[in-house]
Design a protein around this motif. Structure first.
Motif, PDB file in Angstrom:
ATOM      1  N   MET A 161       0.849  -1.170   0.000  1.00 32.56           N
ATOM      2  CA  MET A 161       0.000   0.000   0.000  1.00 32.56           C
ATOM      3  C   MET A 161       0.897   1.237   0.000  1.00 32.56           C
ATOM      4  O   MET A 161       1.748   1.405   0.851  1.00 32.56           O
ATOM      5  CB  MET A 161      -0.894  -0.004   1.222  1.00 32.56           C
ATOM      6  CG  MET A 161      -1.818   1.144   1.299  1.00 32.56           C
ATOM      7  SD  MET A 161      -2.931   0.859   2.688  1.00 32.56           S
ATOM      8  CE  MET A 161      -3.706   2.399   2.745  1.00 32.56           C
ATOM      9  N   PHE A 162       0.684   2.097  -0.970  1.00 31.11           N
ATOM     10  CA  PHE A 162       1.466   3.313  -1.096  1.00 31.11           C
ATOM     11  C   PHE A 162       0.604   4.518  -0.753  1.00 31.11           C
ATOM     12  O   PHE A 162      -0.562   4.584  -1.114  1.00 31.11           O
ATOM     13  CB  PHE A 162       1.996   3.481  -2.518  1.00 31.11           C
ATOM     14  CG  PHE A 162       2.980   2.420  -2.893  1.00 31.11           C
ATOM     15  CD1 PHE A 162       4.289   2.498  -2.451  1.00 31.11           C
ATOM     16  CD2 PHE A 162       2.600   1.359  -3.681  1.00 31.11           C
ATOM     17  CE1 PHE A 162       5.191   1.529  -2.788  1.00 31.11           C
ATOM     18  CE2 PHE A 162       3.499   0.385  -4.023  1.00 31.11           C
ATOM     19  CZ  PHE A 162       4.806   0.464  -3.577  1.00 31.11           C
ATOM     20  N   ILE A 163       1.193   5.452  -0.053  1.00 30.18           N
ATOM     21  CA  ILE A 163       0.513   6.698   0.264  1.00 30.18           C
ATOM     22  C   ILE A 163       1.147   7.783  -0.596  1.00 30.18           C
ATOM     23  O   ILE A 163       2.337   8.061  -0.484  1.00 30.18           O
ATOM     24  CB  ILE A 163       0.639   7.049   1.756  1.00 30.18           C
ATOM     25  CG1 ILE A 163      -0.017   5.955   2.592  1.00 30.18           C
ATOM     26  CG2 ILE A 163       0.012   8.403   2.035  1.00 30.18           C
ATOM     27  CD1 ILE A 163       0.175   6.136   4.074  1.00 30.18           C
ATOM     28  N   TYR A 164       0.337   8.357  -1.472  1.00 27.20           N
ATOM     29  CA  TYR A 164       0.834   9.394  -2.355  1.00 27.20           C
ATOM     30  C   TYR A 164       0.568  10.754  -1.737  1.00 27.20           C
ATOM     31  O   TYR A 164      -0.557  11.080  -1.408  1.00 27.20           O
ATOM     32  CB  TYR A 164       0.157   9.308  -3.725  1.00 27.20           C
ATOM     33  CG  TYR A 164       0.503   8.032  -4.445  1.00 27.20           C
ATOM     34  CD1 TYR A 164       1.744   7.891  -5.065  1.00 27.20           C
ATOM     35  CD2 TYR A 164      -0.379   6.980  -4.492  1.00 27.20           C
ATOM     36  CE1 TYR A 164       2.071   6.724  -5.718  1.00 27.20           C
ATOM     37  CE2 TYR A 164      -0.058   5.804  -5.150  1.00 27.20           C
ATOM     38  CZ  TYR A 164       1.170   5.683  -5.762  1.00 27.20           C
ATOM     39  OH  TYR A 164       1.499   4.538  -6.395  1.00 27.20           O
ATOM     40  N   ARG A 165       1.615  11.518  -1.570  1.00 29.30           N
ATOM     41  CA  ARG A 165       1.474  12.862  -1.022  1.00 29.30           C
ATOM     42  C   ARG A 165       1.383  13.851  -2.157  1.00 29.30           C
ATOM     43  O   ARG A 165       2.106  13.758  -3.145  1.00 29.30           O
ATOM     44  CB  ARG A 165       2.664  13.216  -0.147  1.00 29.30           C
ATOM     45  CG  ARG A 165       2.625  12.485   1.159  1.00 29.30           C
ATOM     46  CD  ARG A 165       3.724  12.858   2.082  1.00 29.30           C
ATOM     47  NE  ARG A 165       4.190  14.225   1.899  1.00 29.30           N
ATOM     48  CZ  ARG A 165       5.024  14.823   2.706  1.00 29.30           C
ATOM     49  NH1 ARG A 165       5.492  14.179   3.735  1.00 29.30           N
ATOM     50  NH2 ARG A 165       5.418  16.041   2.488  1.00 29.30           N
ATOM     51  N   LYS A 166       0.498  14.810  -1.994  1.00 31.41           N
ATOM     52  CA  LYS A 166       0.337  15.853  -2.983  1.00 31.41           C
ATOM     53  C   LYS A 166       1.520  16.815  -2.864  1.00 31.41           C
ATOM     54  O   LYS A 166       1.872  17.235  -1.756  1.00 31.41           O
ATOM     55  CB  LYS A 166      -0.969  16.576  -2.694  1.00 31.41           C
ATOM     56  CG  LYS A 166      -1.439  17.483  -3.762  1.00 31.41           C
ATOM     57  CD  LYS A 166      -2.809  17.997  -3.383  1.00 31.41           C
ATOM     58  CE  LYS A 166      -3.322  18.964  -4.397  1.00 31.41           C
ATOM     59  NZ  LYS A 166      -4.611  19.511  -4.015  1.00 31.41           N
ATOM     60  N   PRO A 167       2.166  17.163  -3.965  1.00 33.17           N
ATOM     61  CA  PRO A 167       3.303  18.096  -3.856  1.00 33.17           C
ATOM     62  C   PRO A 167       2.829  19.475  -3.434  1.00 33.17           C
ATOM     63  O   PRO A 167       1.702  19.872  -3.735  1.00 33.17           O
ATOM     64  CB  PRO A 167       3.879  18.108  -5.270  1.00 33.17           C
ATOM     65  CG  PRO A 167       2.774  17.677  -6.144  1.00 33.17           C
ATOM     66  CD  PRO A 167       1.919  16.751  -5.326  1.00 33.17           C
ATOM     67  N   PRO A 168       3.662  20.225  -2.721  1.00 32.91           N
ATOM     68  CA  PRO A 168       3.246  21.568  -2.301  1.00 32.91           C
ATOM     69  C   PRO A 168       3.066  22.466  -3.512  1.00 32.91           C
ATOM     70  O   PRO A 168       3.697  22.263  -4.551  1.00 32.91           O
ATOM     71  CB  PRO A 168       4.398  22.048  -1.418  1.00 32.91           C
ATOM     72  CG  PRO A 168       5.546  21.204  -1.784  1.00 32.91           C
ATOM     73  CD  PRO A 168       5.007  19.900  -2.262  1.00 32.91           C
TER      74      PRO A 168
END
Length: 60
Positions: free
Chosen positions: A1-8
Motif C-alpha cells: 500500500m502506497f501513500i501518495y502525497r500531494k506536492p506543495p
C-alpha cells in the motif's frame, strides 16, 4: 500500500516549488505555506468572508 502525497503548490511570488513548506493553518482551517526562498507566506485556497463561521442573528 502506497501513500501518495500531494506536492506543495508553487509560490505565487517567486514560482519556486522546491523550497515551499507547510506553515500552519488559517482561521478557517485552510493549509498555509511558507516559501523559504523569498520568505513570504500564502494559502492554497482563499475564502473571502467576514467570518469563517456562520453567525446566527436572533430577533428580539
Amino acid at each position: 500500500m502506497f501513500i501518495y502525497r500531494k506536492p506543495p503548490p508553487a509560490c505565487p511570488y517567486c514560482d519556486d516549488t522546491t523550497q515551499v513548506r507547510k506553515h500552519g493553518t488559517s482561521r478557517c482551517g485552510f493549509q498555509r505555506y511558507r516559501c523559504c526562498d523569498c520568505g513570504r507566506t500564502f494559502q492554497g485556497k482563499y475564502v473571502y468572508q467576514t467570518s469563517c463561521q456562520a453567525q446566527s442573528v436572533t430577533e428580539a
